[in-house]
Design a protein around this motif. Structure first.
Motif, PDB file in Angstrom:
ATOM      1  N   THR A  29       0.850  -1.203   0.000  1.00  0.00           N
ATOM      2  CA  THR A  29       0.000   0.000   0.000  1.00  0.00           C
ATOM      3  C   THR A  29       0.879   1.245   0.000  1.00  0.00           C
ATOM      4  O   THR A  29       1.938   1.258   0.641  1.00  0.00           O
ATOM      5  N   THR A  32       4.540   4.249  -3.513  1.00  0.00           N
ATOM      6  CA  THR A  32       5.603   3.434  -4.128  1.00  0.00           C
ATOM      7  C   THR A  32       5.037   2.089  -4.575  1.00  0.00           C
ATOM      8  O   THR A  32       5.314   1.624  -5.699  1.00  0.00           O
ATOM      9  N   GLY A  82       6.033  -0.717   0.040  1.00  0.00           N
ATOM     10  CA  GLY A  82       6.865   0.420   0.398  1.00  0.00           C
ATOM     11  C   GLY A  82       7.162   0.440   1.886  1.00  0.00           C
ATOM     12  O   GLY A  82       6.811  -0.487   2.626  1.00  0.00           O
ATOM     13  N   ALA A  83       7.832   1.503   2.319  1.00  0.00           N
ATOM     14  CA  ALA A  83       8.145   1.671   3.742  1.00  0.00           C
ATOM     15  C   ALA A  83       8.329   3.160   4.018  1.00  0.00           C
ATOM     16  O   ALA A  83       8.586   3.951   3.105  1.00  0.00           O
ATOM     17  N   ASP A  84       8.198   3.518   5.274  1.00  0.00           N
ATOM     18  CA  ASP A  84       8.441   4.898   5.685  1.00  0.00           C
ATOM     19  C   ASP A  84       9.903   5.103   6.060  1.00  0.00           C
ATOM     20  O   ASP A  84      10.449   6.194   5.879  1.00  0.00           O
ATOM     21  N   GLY A  98      -1.387   3.845   7.036  1.00  0.00           N
ATOM     22  CA  GLY A  98      -2.443   3.274   7.883  1.00  0.00           C
ATOM     23  C   GLY A  98      -2.782   1.826   7.604  1.00  0.00           C
ATOM     24  O   GLY A  98      -3.765   1.313   8.130  1.00  0.00           O
ATOM     25  N   LEU A 100      -0.778  -0.881   8.202  1.00  0.00           N
ATOM     26  CA  LEU A 100       0.282  -1.726   8.755  1.00  0.00           C
ATOM     27  C   LEU A 100      -0.190  -3.125   9.157  1.00  0.00           C
ATOM     28  O   LEU A 100       0.548  -4.099   8.992  1.00  0.00           O
TER      29      LEU A 100
HETATM   30  C1  5RP Z   1       1.329   2.112   4.270  1.00  0.00           C
HETATM   31  C2  5RP Z   1       2.805   1.987   4.259  1.00  0.00           C
HETATM   32  C3  5RP Z   1       3.527   2.556   3.087  1.00  0.00           C
HETATM   33  O1  5RP Z   1       4.235   1.538   2.469  1.00  0.00           O
HETATM   34  C4  5RP Z   1       4.453   3.638   3.551  1.00  0.00           C
HETATM   35  O2  5RP Z   1       3.696   4.607   4.243  1.00  0.00           O
HETATM   36  C5  5RP Z   1       5.196   4.284   2.389  1.00  0.00           C
HETATM   37  O3  5RP Z   1       4.308   5.015   1.614  1.00  0.00           O
HETATM   38  P1  5RP Z   1       4.781   5.726   0.265  1.00  0.00           P
HETATM   39  O4  5RP Z   1       5.239   4.648  -0.673  1.00  0.00           O
HETATM   40  O5  5RP Z   1       3.554   6.453  -0.221  1.00  0.00           O
HETATM   41  O6  5RP Z   1       5.898   6.675   0.615  1.00  0.00           O
HETATM   42  O7  5RP Z   1       3.418   1.454   5.144  1.00  0.00           O
HETATM   43  O8  5RP Z   1       0.783   1.651   5.477  1.00  0.00           O
END
Ligand code: 5RP
Length: 229
Positions: A29, A32, A82-84, A98, A100
């Motif tokens: 989600t 990315t 993806g990841a933060d 949101g 996770l």
């Molecule tokens: C959603 C996530 C996303 O993978 C994370 O927030 C990265 O988002 P983005 O690719 O929009 O930077 O963990 O729950």
């Protein structure tokens, strides 16, 4: 398109190249993951996809990808998400979007997990990005106090903040609330993960430890860097 978007797209397209016909694929989600999903759909392979959120399910369905629920297929061969933050050993903070809980459920059911990101997400230490913690709505303020205690015991004197939108608590796909804890620097992610999981009312948290098998990170020069744990 911004540099970050270019990098996310490059990482998403590199991950789509890992998919083979016949695979069961977990779809992450976020922006990315969306690049990955679009690139995957563009390949026209016969794959079955398990989604980590309603939003991802809607995107994948609109692109004609075949969908199944978690548990309705054999093992998931590959999940891409993806990841933060991506820290040492491919430890991750996730949940900015949101999703996770469903993400972790799908990751844990996958043979292989690949995290994709732009270069800014790669950090020396986790914790600059506020750690999302999903809690049941019932008694959430009381749960937040217990979370505070767990954070203090982990050496992190921060108060988690309820995530809101337009003045209302944000609800996850599962109907839960999210608290975000601006930890600063997480020195011992595994200990913190265990402490948070032990709080009644906490459904899960955004620390993804020992789950990612590979990271594909878009670079400023247009290439993609591969990292292993
Ligand atoms: C959603 C996530 C996303 O993978 C994370 O927030 C990265 O988002 P983005 O690719 O929009 O930077 O963990 O729950």
């Amino acid at each position: 398109m911004s540099d970050a978007d270019d990098q996310k797209r490059a990482a998403g397209e590199a991950a789509a190249a890992l998919v083979e016909a016949g695979m069961v694929v977990g779809l992450g989600t976020g922006s990315t993951a969306a690049w990955f999903i679009r690139a995957l759909a563009g390949r026209g392979l016969d794959v079955t996809c398990v989604c980590t959120s309603r939003v991802t399910g809607e995107l994948a369905a609109s692109l004609g990808l075949k969908l199944a629920g978690l548990g309705e297929t054999g093992d998931i061969d590959l999940t891409v998400d993806g990841a933060d933050e991506i820290g040492p050993g491919l430890s991750l903070i996730k949940g900015g979007g949101g999703a996770l809980l469903r993400e972790k459920l799908v990751w844990e059911a996958s043979r292989r997990c690949v995290v994709i990101a732009d270069a800014a997400k790669h950090v020396k230490k986790l914790g600059k990005f506020p750690l999302p913690i999903e809690v049941v709505a019932f008694g959430h303020a009381t749960t937040a106090l217990r979370i505070c205690d767990a954070l203090v015991e982990s050496g992190l004197g921060v108060a988690p903040r309820l995530r809101t939108r337009d003045g209302e608590p944000v609800r996850t796909d599962g109907g839960n609330f999210i608290y975000d804890a601006a930890c600063g620097a997480i020195e011992e992610p595994a200990a913190l993960a265990a402490a948070l999981k032990s709080v009644t009312g906490v459904v899960d948290h955004g620390l993804f430890l020992d789950l990612a098998d590979q990271a594909l990170i878009g670079a400023a020069d247009g290439g993609v860097t591969t990292l292993e744990p």
